[in-house]
Structures are given as structure tokens and as C-alpha cells.
Design a protein around this motif. Structure first.
Motif, PDB file in Angstrom:
ATOM      1  N   GLU A 150      40.677  38.021  34.126  1.00  0.00           N
ATOM      2  CA  GLU A 150      41.612  37.098  33.754  1.00  0.00           C
ATOM      3  C   GLU A 150      41.609  35.776  34.064  1.00  0.00           C
ATOM      4  OE1 GLU A 150      45.209  39.106  34.543  1.00  0.00           O
ATOM      5  OE2 GLU A 150      44.913  40.984  33.481  1.00  0.00           O
ATOM      6  N   ASN A 151      41.093  35.533  35.366  1.00  0.00           N
ATOM      7  CA  ASN A 151      41.108  34.108  35.826  1.00  0.00           C
ATOM      8  C   ASN A 151      39.780  33.640  35.809  1.00  0.00           C
ATOM      9  OD1 ASN A 151      44.068  33.491  36.808  1.00  0.00           O
ATOM     10  ND2 ASN A 151      43.711  35.649  37.371  1.00  0.00           N
ATOM     11  N   GLU A 207      43.054  46.844  40.218  1.00  0.00           N
ATOM     12  CA  GLU A 207      44.047  45.797  39.784  1.00  0.00           C
ATOM     13  C   GLU A 207      43.123  44.455  40.218  1.00  0.00           C
ATOM     14  OE1 GLU A 207      47.615  46.164  42.021  1.00  0.00           O
ATOM     15  OE2 GLU A 207      48.100  48.023  41.290  1.00  0.00           O
ATOM     16  N   ASN A 237      49.411  29.084  41.004  1.00  0.00           N
ATOM     17  CA  ASN A 237      48.514  29.674  39.997  1.00  0.00           C
ATOM     18  C   ASN A 237      47.128  29.627  40.248  1.00  0.00           C
ATOM     19  OD1 ASN A 237      47.545  28.001  38.150  1.00  0.00           O
ATOM     20  ND2 ASN A 237      49.561  27.899  37.062  1.00  0.00           N
ATOM     21  N   GLU A 238      46.478  30.479  40.008  1.00  0.00           N
ATOM     22  CA  GLU A 238      44.883  30.119  40.094  1.00  0.00           C
ATOM     23  C   GLU A 238      44.211  28.926  39.611  1.00  0.00           C
ATOM     24  OE1 GLU A 238      46.079  34.336  40.156  1.00  0.00           O
ATOM     25  OE2 GLU A 238      46.284  32.801  38.733  1.00  0.00           O
ATOM     26  N   PRO A 280      47.098  35.869  43.631  1.00  0.00           N
ATOM     27  CA  PRO A 280      48.239  35.604  42.992  1.00  0.00           C
ATOM     28  C   PRO A 280      49.572  35.876  43.684  1.00  0.00           C
ATOM     29  CG  PRO A 280      47.355  37.790  42.947  1.00  0.00           C
ATOM     30  CD  PRO A 280      46.511  36.935  43.758  1.00  0.00           C
ATOM     31  N   TRP A 296      42.247  41.248  37.339  1.00  0.00           N
ATOM     32  CA  TRP A 296      42.620  39.805  37.864  1.00  0.00           C
ATOM     33  C   TRP A 296      41.760  38.773  37.966  1.00  0.00           C
ATOM     34  CZ3 TRP A 296      41.587  37.376  42.447  1.00  0.00           C
ATOM     35  CH2 TRP A 296      42.282  35.747  42.724  1.00  0.00           C
TER      36      TRP A 296
END
Length: 186
Positions: free
Chosen positions: A43-44, A36, A113-114, A108, A40
């Protein structure tokens, strides 16, 4: 990403992503599912922010017990980064940071948000950062001196203060060293 020159305080845009990637490493060290965490990070746009040693740990499906233990101890580095970002107080030098606090502050899990976390990051003043460097350096020296002279240190844990020393030295750009190579000279 900006590259710090020797003894130049890093920018908030460098420190905030470092905090997020370190949070991922700590999470895996504490048992989070790397399957996971890795997506993450990707994606960021944070996967590239991992240091070489962190990337190796994150991608290793069977890290050693030593690597897992080290990653969990990095929570002490993370609390120092969050202190520098003025998002947390610094726990006493003989008290491990409360890792549950990390989820209250960092995406998260936190209510930010990041991208907004990085964009809104601000550092404490240079004077505060240097004062903390001096304080941590002195505590680290005290703990090492106590160990050398085979006596218990007063109000300082060597493991805790060494990790925090690493992070705060990186924040101030100590010798311009990259994360994995930062020294904690006393």
C-alpha cells in the motif's frame, strides 16, 4: 530510487524507505503478522524497496529459526539508519537498541504517515556520518581482535557493532554495494 556510486553518501530519499522496509523485516522477526506487514508494504509502495533476501524472508510463511533470529538482529541496523536520519541516538556499542523506541519513530505507529516520513527525511552532515563510520569501524576491529586473541572486548558487542557497521557502510555508499552485499571490512 537513486543508485549510489562507490563511496557516495546516499540521499535521505534512499535512506528513509530503507528504514521503513527494514522496520517491516524487524517486526516480522519479532513476531508481527506478515499477513499485515505485506499489504502495508504494498500500500505504501515499499515492497519493491525490500532487498532480495528481505523479500524472500517476508514472503516465506515458514522461515527458518536462523532467518527469524537474523531479522530480529536487524534492529541494530535500523537504529544506525535512524541515527543517520537524525531521529535517534546511537546506543552504546555493547547495548542492544530498545526496539520499543522504533514504534515511537516510524510509521505506521508514529504520528507521521509513510509519505511524509520519506518526504521530510534529512541526513546528518557528511562529517557526522564519516565520524560515525570511523568510530564503528574501530569498535568493530576491536571486537574482532579481541575474539581472535580469545579475550573479552571492552565495551563492545561484536554482534551489535557488526550490524551497525553494515548499515552505516550502506549509508555512506561503501563501494556502491546494494544492501544485501554490503561488507563490514575491518
Amino acid at each position: 530510487m537513486e543508485i549510489a556510486t562507490p563511496d557516495q553518501i546516499r540521499s535521505p530519499v534512499e535512506v528513509a524507505p530503507r528504514a521503513l522496509t527494514l522496520f517491516a523485516v524487524v517486526a516480522v522477526g519479532l513476531g508481527a503478522d506478515r499477513e499485515e506487514i505485506i499489504p502495508w508494504l504494498r500500500e505504501n509502495d515499499l515492497f519493491e524497496e525490500l532487498s532480495p533476501m528481505e523479500a524472500q524472508f517476508i514472503e516465506d510463511p515458514e522461515p527458518s529459526e536462523r532467518q527469524i533470529t537474523n531479522a530480529s538482529w536487524y534492529s541494530e541496523r535500523l537504529i544506525a539508519l535512524l541515527w543517520a536520519l537524525d531521529l535517534a541516538s546511537m546506543p552504546p556499542a555493547d547495548e542492544r537498541c530498545d526496539t520499543s523506541l522504533l514504534q515511537d519513530i516510524l510509521p505506521p505507529y508514529a504520528e507521521v504517515n509513510e509519505r511524509d516520513f520519506i518526504k521530510s527525511a534529512k541526513l546528518r552532515s557528511g562529517e557526522e556520518l564519516i565520524a560515525m563510520v570511523d568510530q564503528i569501524l574501530n569498535l568493530h576491529w576491536e571486537a574482532r581482535d579481541a575474539r581472535i586473541h580469545d579475550r573479552p572486548p571492552r565495551n563492545v558487542d561484536l554482534g551489535i557493532i557488526q550490524e551497525r557497521h553494515h548499515a552505516i557502510n550502506w549509508v555512506i555508499g561503501y563501494d556502491g554495494l546494494p544492501w544485501d552485499e554490503v561488507t563490514t571490512d575491518t
